[in-house]
Design an enzyme around this catalytic site. Structure first.
Site, PDB file in Angstrom:
ATOM      1  N   HIS A  28       0.952  -1.685  -0.003  1.00 20.61           N
ATOM      2  CA  HIS A  28      -0.286   0.096   0.081  1.00 20.61           C
ATOM      3  C   HIS A  28       0.169   1.099   0.480  1.00 20.61           C
ATOM      4  CE1 HIS A  28       0.390   0.609   4.060  1.00 20.61           C
ATOM      5  NE2 HIS A  28       0.022  -0.908   5.038  1.00 20.61           N
ATOM      6  N   HIS A  82      -5.712  -8.760  14.633  1.00 20.11           N
ATOM      7  CA  HIS A  82      -5.251  -7.635  13.833  1.00 20.11           C
ATOM      8  C   HIS A  82      -6.256  -7.646  12.481  1.00 20.11           C
ATOM      9  CE1 HIS A  82      -4.295  -3.985  11.672  1.00 20.11           C
ATOM     10  NE2 HIS A  82      -3.689  -3.967  11.172  1.00 20.11           N
ATOM     11  N   GLU A  84      -5.889  -5.464  10.042  1.00 17.68           N
ATOM     12  CA  GLU A  84      -6.446  -5.502   8.539  1.00 17.68           C
ATOM     13  C   GLU A  84      -6.394  -7.117   7.181  1.00 17.68           C
ATOM     14  OE1 GLU A  84      -3.088  -2.337   7.764  1.00 17.68           O
ATOM     15  OE2 GLU A  84      -3.272  -2.348   6.115  1.00 17.68           O
ATOM     16  N   ASP A  86      -3.813  -8.340   5.699  1.00 15.82           N
ATOM     17  CA  ASP A  86      -2.647  -9.238   5.464  1.00 15.82           C
ATOM     18  C   ASP A  86      -2.825  -9.509   6.570  1.00 15.82           C
ATOM     19  OD1 ASP A  86      -2.365  -6.730   6.914  1.00 15.82           O
ATOM     20  OD2 ASP A  86      -0.165  -6.841   6.477  1.00 15.82           O
ATOM     21  N   HIS A 148      -1.455   0.151  14.572  1.00 17.41           N
ATOM     22  CA  HIS A 148      -1.984   1.003  13.917  1.00 17.41           C
ATOM     23  C   HIS A 148      -3.669   1.189  13.248  1.00 17.41           C
ATOM     24  CE1 HIS A 148      -1.800  -0.418   9.663  1.00 17.41           C
ATOM     25  NE2 HIS A 148      -1.355  -0.863  10.260  1.00 17.41           N
ATOM     26  N   ASP A 167       1.680  -6.071  14.250  1.00 14.92           N
ATOM     27  CA  ASP A 167       2.273  -5.415  13.788  1.00 14.92           C
ATOM     28  C   ASP A 167       4.055  -5.122  14.140  1.00 14.92           C
ATOM     29  OD1 ASP A 167       1.311  -5.837  11.330  1.00 14.92           O
ATOM     30  OD2 ASP A 167      -0.203  -3.737  11.342  1.00 14.92           O
ATOM     31  N   TYR A 195      10.273   0.592   8.945  1.00 16.71           N
ATOM     32  CA  TYR A 195       8.236   0.128   9.552  1.00 16.71           C
ATOM     33  C   TYR A 195       7.945   0.662  10.402  1.00 16.71           C
ATOM     34  CZ  TYR A 195       5.055  -2.441  10.262  1.00 16.71           C
ATOM     35  OH  TYR A 195       3.902  -3.518   9.709  1.00 16.71           O
ATOM     36  N   HIS A 228       5.079  -9.387  11.201  1.00 15.93           N
ATOM     37  CA  HIS A 228       6.088  -9.606   9.754  1.00 15.93           C
ATOM     38  C   HIS A 228       7.225  -9.767  10.126  1.00 15.93           C
ATOM     39  CE1 HIS A 228       2.547  -7.603   6.901  1.00 15.93           C
ATOM     40  NE2 HIS A 228       2.662  -6.776   8.158  1.00 15.93           N
TER      41      HIS A 228
HETATM   42 FE1  FEO Z   1      -1.450  -3.330   9.575  1.00 16.23          FE
HETATM   43 FE2  FEO Z   1       0.363  -5.540   8.899  1.00 16.23          FE
HETATM   44  O1  FEO Z   1      -1.105  -4.593   8.697  1.00 16.23           O
END
Ligand code: FEO
Length: 406
Positions: A28, A82, A84, A86, A148, A167, A195, A228
């Site tokens: 993104h 989370h 999101e 991903d 976040h 994250d 990051y 991640h």
């Molecule tokens: Fe906020 Fe890795 O997604």
């Protein structure tokens, strides 16, 4: 399904069952030049628990890794830290296949999962600081709102002293190594900083509070497993906390960043003379020509700097488009404690420099001055740049004389 890939054991009860994305280069709007991972974890005991999932395209990889440890139907619970995509993009597929007894998320997570994925699955909310026993294992949950996303939370596995940090403490880094201490430390430091700058920077004050809260709670995990990149363990965790503590403070340093784009080379010459003057004065200066530098690398250089000088030619009464892109992106990430200046060449109207000044002031950057060159740059214009660098240098030294310099 064939088990093309397998789980990696990371503690007594926990396996990494995530997906490796070596090929992604745009996350993104973030340049992920080293790829990334979507980390999911399988916790095994009297009850088996899946922590997060992966980006939807990678669900087969997740399933293959899980099945190398237990059949999918042996999973009892799912915890979603989370919402999101991903991490939750494959959640509906996994729910369908696993049919878990319960799915847990934060209160905001329950809402976000329903709103984001437009499905109506029953998700059990967990309170901040609450504890649940699943089989012979104990989980504690800590809301990390706006770190976040509003739904974000940490899960802590008491028996393994292991924090699933979603994250936070993550980085976009695909690697064959699963632990931070096995990786090249300079790559880890750069990717962790990148990051932080690109994902977490707007919430730096909240991160300071979270670090204080972790300390007050006596949370001292032996393993920090993010969503991640590689996993932190042992001494590397103190390094991560210390880096985050430094980055959240955003102290002004003696690092100077010169950002510019150019049409026919005039603004480039101005950038060169500015950079040259700073270097002569012994400052660390980084020059970022936007034809070759991605916006996500620009914010990575700015967030730990003290001064930023931004140059743009005027094109059709406006900023050059690359500058508009980078500044829109950087403004949203809210870098703090910076001084700045603007420069640029123009032919007849010269709006770019005043526009840069306005944007920098809107970003909270303390504006020191500017130089405009009509075509050129002439000797006088180059002298203006050298004088501007002198002014920025003086203010920077004054402001950093009581704090540590770069
Ligand atoms: Fe906020 Fe890795 O997604």
């Amino acid at each position: 399904m064939n088990q093309t890939v397998r789980a990696v054991k990371i503690s007594d009860h926990v396996y990494w069952v995530g997906a490796m994305d070596w090929s992604i280069r745009d996350f993104h709007g973030y340049d992920t030049s080293r790829g990334t991972t979507y980390n999911a974890y399988l916790v095994t005991g009297k009850k088996n628990i899946l922590i997060d999932t992966v980006k939807r395209d990678y669900v087969d990889e997740l399933i293959s890794r899980v099945q190398s440890v237990v059949p999918l139907e042996d999973i009892d619970y799912i915890i979603s830290n989370h919402a999101e995509p991903d991490h939750s993009g494959a959640l509906d597929i996994m729910i369908e296949k696993i049919k878990p007894e319960k799915i847990f998320a934060s209160k905001m997570g329950v809402k976000a999962l329903k709103e984001h994925f437009l499905w109506n699955v029953d998700v059990t909310p967990v309170e901040d600081g609450s504890e649940i026993i699943l089989g012979d294992l104990t989980f504690r949950f800590y809301e990390t709102r706006m770190l976040h996303w509003p739904d974000s939370m940490f899960s802590f596995l008491v028996e393994d002293n292991l924090l699933f940090s979603q994250d936070a403490f993550g980085m976009h880094l695909a690697s064959s190594e699963r632990f931070i201490d096995q990786c090249d430390s300079s790559v880890v430091k750069y990717e962790a900083a990148k990051y932080f700058a690109n994902i977490l920077l707007p919430y730096a004050p909240l991160i300071s509070k979270l670090l204080e809260k972790m300390q007050k709670l006596g949370l001292d995990p032996s393993i920090v497993a993010p969503d991640h990149g590689p996993i932190w363990r042992g001494d590397s965790i103190a390094d991560a906390v210390s880096m985050y503590t430094e980055w959240t403070q955003q102290k002004m340093t003696r690092k100077v960043v010169v950002i510019y784009d150019t049409m026919w080379g005039a603004t480039k010459k101005m950038a060169q003379s500015l950079a040259d003057t700073f270097a002569e004065k012994g400052l660390y200066v980084k020059v970022l020509p936007l034809k070759g530098v991605h916006r996500s690398n620009v914010i990575t250089e700015i967030f730990d700097a003290g001064a930023v000088l931004i140059g743009s030619p005027t094109l059709n009464n406006n900023l050059f488009p690359t500058l508009a892109d980078v500044l829109t992106y950087c403004k949203g990430l809210k870098p703090r404690n910076l001084i700045g200046a603007a420069f640029g060449s123009y032919g007849w109207s010269g709006e770019a420099v005043p526009q840069l000044k306005k944007i920098m002031e809107d970003m909270g950057i303390e504006f020191v001055g500017s130089c405009k060159a009509k075509y050129g740059p002439s000797e006088n214009d180059i002298q203006c740049c050298r004088d501007l660098a002198d002014d920025v240098y003086r203010v920077l030294i004054e402001k950093t004389s009581t704090s540590e310099s770069h």
